[in-house]
Scaffold this active site. Structure first.
Site, PDB file in Angstrom:
ATOM      1  NE  ARG A  55      -2.529   0.456   3.583  1.00 35.90           N
ATOM      2  CZ  ARG A  55      -1.846   0.880   4.664  1.00 35.90           C
ATOM      3  NH1 ARG A  55      -1.366   2.118   4.687  1.00 35.90           N
ATOM      4  NH2 ARG A  55      -1.653   0.091   5.695  1.00 35.90           N
ATOM      5  CE1 TYR A 112     -15.444  14.087 -15.271  1.00 38.20           C
ATOM      6  CE2 TYR A 112     -14.043  13.958 -13.329  1.00 38.20           C
ATOM      7  CZ  TYR A 112     -14.936  13.373 -14.197  1.00 38.20           C
ATOM      8  OH  TYR A 112     -15.324  12.077 -13.994  1.00 38.20           O
ATOM      9  CG  ASP A 185      -7.381  18.148 -14.659  1.00 30.89           C
ATOM     10  OD1 ASP A 185      -6.651  17.515 -15.440  1.00 30.89           O
ATOM     11  OD2 ASP A 185      -8.448  17.691 -14.225  1.00 30.89           O
ATOM     12  CE  LYS A 210     -10.844  10.465 -18.480  1.00 28.29           C
ATOM     13  NZ  LYS A 210     -10.746  10.277 -17.026  1.00 28.29           N
TER      14      LYS A 210
END
Length: 392
Positions: A55, A112, A185, A210
């Site tokens: 983790r 977004y 972003d 993306k």
């Protein structure tokens, strides 16, 4: 991890080699995927190369983080990148690392939908305040910053889906005047087309799902900064809150990044050809693309981007129902959420990616579709759109 000097290596060289050490046992050119959840120390309290539990640390994730840091900053010695299980997980970690309850975030009016939902529905009850402004209007941004202490100025450029452009350098100067962090972003542009940190931004965020991944087969996010104190806080969030991405997802993004440059060249070329075709169609009301000379942000985009990207939005004169029919009539362009893959996708934002902002000032026009232009043959893409538009 391998460091490729930014002064002697170009983007594609760094994309292929950064963080990609030869396997020391077998000499594998592609490093192995480390799936182990835990690592045996050399002795109690003496970790083996810094690894103990998946983790918090993983060699495959570290390789990706080095790769992204070098692409966004060009300098692994001063840049820090952390990757997460999704773009929204990356945004959450950043906001929780940078802010405390009562802080304020100023966000763009075409952000977004998922980012707005996060601020409004998830972190709003945590007492994180937000204000919406038009980031292309510097006077409006200044007025908002002067209206109260602001921790974060959150910018998308180009925006999703209206393709607005914000002046990163000017916004950085404004943000720093008011002791505010500028977060950009950079998902649509990618580090291949735009480098916000070199323009004065403090932090860059990505949905690696993306263009970075590029093949619509992985979900992930990233945060990049050169601020070591903030980087440590983000790293703690990654470990303590546990939203780190898996080794397999890390590998898939690393694989995608190696071809980011050549893919973006084709995405941009195809998008420009489609835009040139769309503006000539009688049923088209408006094409939103920063490469168009009449786009209000065209000159700024030329200044801060090396290409105008593969995302195009288009509005139709015939109205909502006809637009929905177009969205459901393509064959090469697949109707689906997301973007940035090698395949072309078509999205109807008002009922899909931006449904969460319906009824707000961020609402998307009902006669708009968003195109993620892929790398297929351009004649096939234009032919597909042509047959879909015949019903207008």
């Amino acid at each position: 991890m391998t460091f490729i000097d930014k002064h002697s290596s170009g983007f594609n060289t760094r994309a292929i080699h950064a963080g990609q050490e030869l396997d020391p046992v077998y000499g594998a050119v592609v490093p192995p995927i480390h799936l182990s959840s835990t690592y045996a120390p050399e002795a109690i309290g003496k970790l083996r190369k810094g690894y103990d539990y998946g983790r918090g640390t993983n060699p495959t994730r570290d390789a990706l983080q080095t790769q992204i840091a070098q692409l966004e900053t060009g300098n692994a010695d001063t840049g820090f990148a952390y990757t997460f299980s999704s773009g929204l997980a990356a945004e959450t970690a950043l906001l929780m690392a940078a802010c405390v309850p009562g802080d304020r975030v100023i966000v763009g009016n075409d952000v977004y939908g998922g980012t707005y939902r996060l601020l409004d529905k998830v972190l709003g009850p945590w007492q994180l305040k937000h204000q919406v402004v038009d980031m292309s209007d510097l006077d409006q941004v200044r007025e908002a910053l002067a209206g109260g202490k602001t921790r974060v100025l959150w910018v998308e450029t180009p925006t999703n889906p209206m393709m607005k452009i914000a002046d990163i350098a000017a916004l950085a100067e404004l943000a720093h005047e008011f002791d505010t962090l500028l977060v950009v972003d950079n998902t649509f542009a990618t580090p291949y087309l735009q480098l916000p940190l070199t323009l004065g931004a403090d932090v860059v965020v990505h949905s690696t799902t993306k263009y970075m991944g590029g093949h619509s087969d992985t979900i992930g996010g990233a945060v990049v900064t050169e601020d070591e104190e903030l980087a440590n806080a983000i790293n703690f969030q990654q470990f303590a809150a546990g939203a780190s991405n898996s080794p397999l997802d890390s590998y898939l993004v690393t694989r995608g990044l190696k071809t980011l440059g050549v893919r973006m060249d084709r995405h941009v070329a195809n998008a420009e050809a489609i835009v040139a075709w769309l503006v000539e169609q009688p049923g088209v009301e408006k094409v939103h693309y920063p490469g168009l000379e009449d786009h209000p942000g065209h000159e700024i985009a030329k200044k801060q981007m090396s290409g105008f990207g593969g995302m195009v939005s288009v509005q139709f004169k015939a109205g909502v129902e006809a637009t929905r029919k177009v969205a459901e009539s393509t064959h090469v362009f697949r109707l689906a959420e997301s973007l940035g893959g090698v395949e072309s996708l078509l999205n109807y934002p008002t009922a899909m990616t931006h449904a969460s902002v319906e009824g707000t000032e961020l609402a998307v026009p009902g006669n708009l579709i968003r195109l993620s232009v892929g790398i297929e043959d351009i004649d096939d893409l234009i032919g597909d759109l042509d047959q879909a538009l015949k019903g207008l």
